[in-house]
Design an enzyme around this catalytic site. Structure first.
Site, PDB file in Angstrom:
ATOM      1  CB  CYS A  95      -0.981  -0.041   1.171  1.00 16.73           C
ATOM      2  SG  CYS A  95      -2.331   1.136   0.987  1.00 16.73           S
ATOM      3  CG  HIS A 195      -3.110  -3.229   4.284  1.00 17.28           C
ATOM      4  ND1 HIS A 195      -1.947  -2.734   4.803  1.00 17.28           N
ATOM      5  CD2 HIS A 195      -3.646  -2.224   3.547  1.00 17.28           C
ATOM      6  CE1 HIS A 195      -1.787  -1.479   4.411  1.00 17.28           C
ATOM      7  NE2 HIS A 195      -2.800  -1.147   3.637  1.00 17.28           N
TER       8      HIS A 195
HETATM    9  N1  GLN Z   1      -1.888   6.946   2.296  1.00 15.56           N
HETATM   10  C1  GLN Z   1      -2.160   6.055   1.256  1.00 15.56           C
HETATM   11  C2  GLN Z   1      -3.584   6.091   0.715  1.00 15.56           C
HETATM   12  O1  GLN Z   1      -4.549   6.274   1.440  1.00 15.56           O
HETATM   13  C3  GLN Z   1      -1.760   4.655   1.709  1.00 15.56           C
HETATM   14  C4  GLN Z   1      -2.636   4.038   2.759  1.00 15.56           C
HETATM   15  C5  GLN Z   1      -2.194   2.705   3.261  1.00 15.56           C
HETATM   16  O2  GLN Z   1      -1.001   2.336   3.251  1.00 15.56           O
HETATM   17  N2  GLN Z   1      -3.168   1.951   3.753  1.00 15.56           N
HETATM   18  O3  GLN Z   1      -3.729   5.940  -0.463  1.00 15.56           O
END
Ligand code: GLN
Length: 245
Positions: A95, A195
């Site tokens: 992510c 995740h």
């Molecule tokens: N900040 C990023 C987004 O919202 C990544 C979020 C995350 O790693 N869950 O796109």
């Protein structure tokens, strides 16, 4: 012969949400259960790995705030990390980590974080958060897999040039909720929105990464001892069953 593997965990304190650290636990256990001597070293912003010493690099997810804290530091280390991947080291980025390994990430507030440029992809913040359980189909070394995971991001990632998606979305949003792609794969480096943590319930993916890491260390294929994956398969089944099609 006793095999050995070295893992570099980048920014473990800053980039770790939704139990991303569980991915390291899965990697370590699947090595130990096979008698592979595995070492994990953690790298906070003030430490730089000796790139050639490591077979596997891991970068977890993080929200915009954490990404901002590591982006500049990571970009400065980009050449070392890219060089290691070019030499065959394996990598998994989740992510926010995935976004920072692309060309850039532009936040909803208009801030642009320069990426490492390892992946042919860029990310721009979208209007809504893309949240939920995901199933994605992929083929790794000719083996067809259904990856199960959970996503929560507003960033929309678009592949460019020769960028190859890791998989195709069966359920969920994936890279951008538009083109049906999920993640990216370049050599033995994978970026993904999944995740969960991802690896405990997707043991074939874990073993793909371990196989590539061993190949990097020994310069030849090392056959992995099969493990009893009853619990891992059950975790995968439950994750898939939670998906709303
Ligand atoms: N900040 C990023 C987004 O919202 C990544 C979020 C995350 O790693 N869950 O796109």
């Amino acid at each position: 012969m006793n095999f050995e593997l070295r893992i570099a965990h980048l920014y473990p304190d800053l980039m770790n949400i939704y139990a991303d650290r569980g991915n390291i636990i899965a990697l370590v256990n699947r090595c130990r259960w096979r008698g592979i001597d595995v070492h994990v070293d953690e790298f906070s912003p003030d430490r730089t790995p000796a790139w050639d010493d490591y077979d596997f690099f891991y970068l977890g997810g993080g929200q915009d705030r954490e990404q901002q804290l590591v982006a500049e530091n990571l970009a400065a280390k980009g050449a070392g990390l890219t060089g290691a991947v070019e030499q065959g080291a394996a990598l998994l980025a989740i992510c926010g980590g995935y976004q920072l390994l692309g060309q850039y990430y532009r936040t909803a507030g208009g801030l642009t974080m320069e990426g490492v440029g390892l992946f042919q992809a860029y990310t721009v913040a979208g209007q809504r958060r893309l949240i939920g359980n995901v199933v994605a189909r992929c083929s790794l070394d000719g083996v067809l897999l259904e990856l199960a995971g959970f996503e929560n991001h507003s960033g929309k990632t678009f592949l460019t040039g020769d960028g190859q998606p890791l998989g195709r979305i069966v359920a969920g949003f994936g890279n951008n909720a538009e083109d049906g792609t999920e993640g990216i794969i370049y050599k033995s480096a994978i970026g993904t929105y999944l995740h969960g943590p991802l690896l405990p319930k997707n043991p074939e993916l874990t073993d793909f990464l371990l196989g590539r890491s061993l190949m990097h260390r020994y310069g030849k294929e090392v056959v992995l001892t099969p493990l009893d994956d009853c619990l891992e398969k059950e975790a995968h089944r439950v994750a898939v069953a939670q998906v709303r099609y």
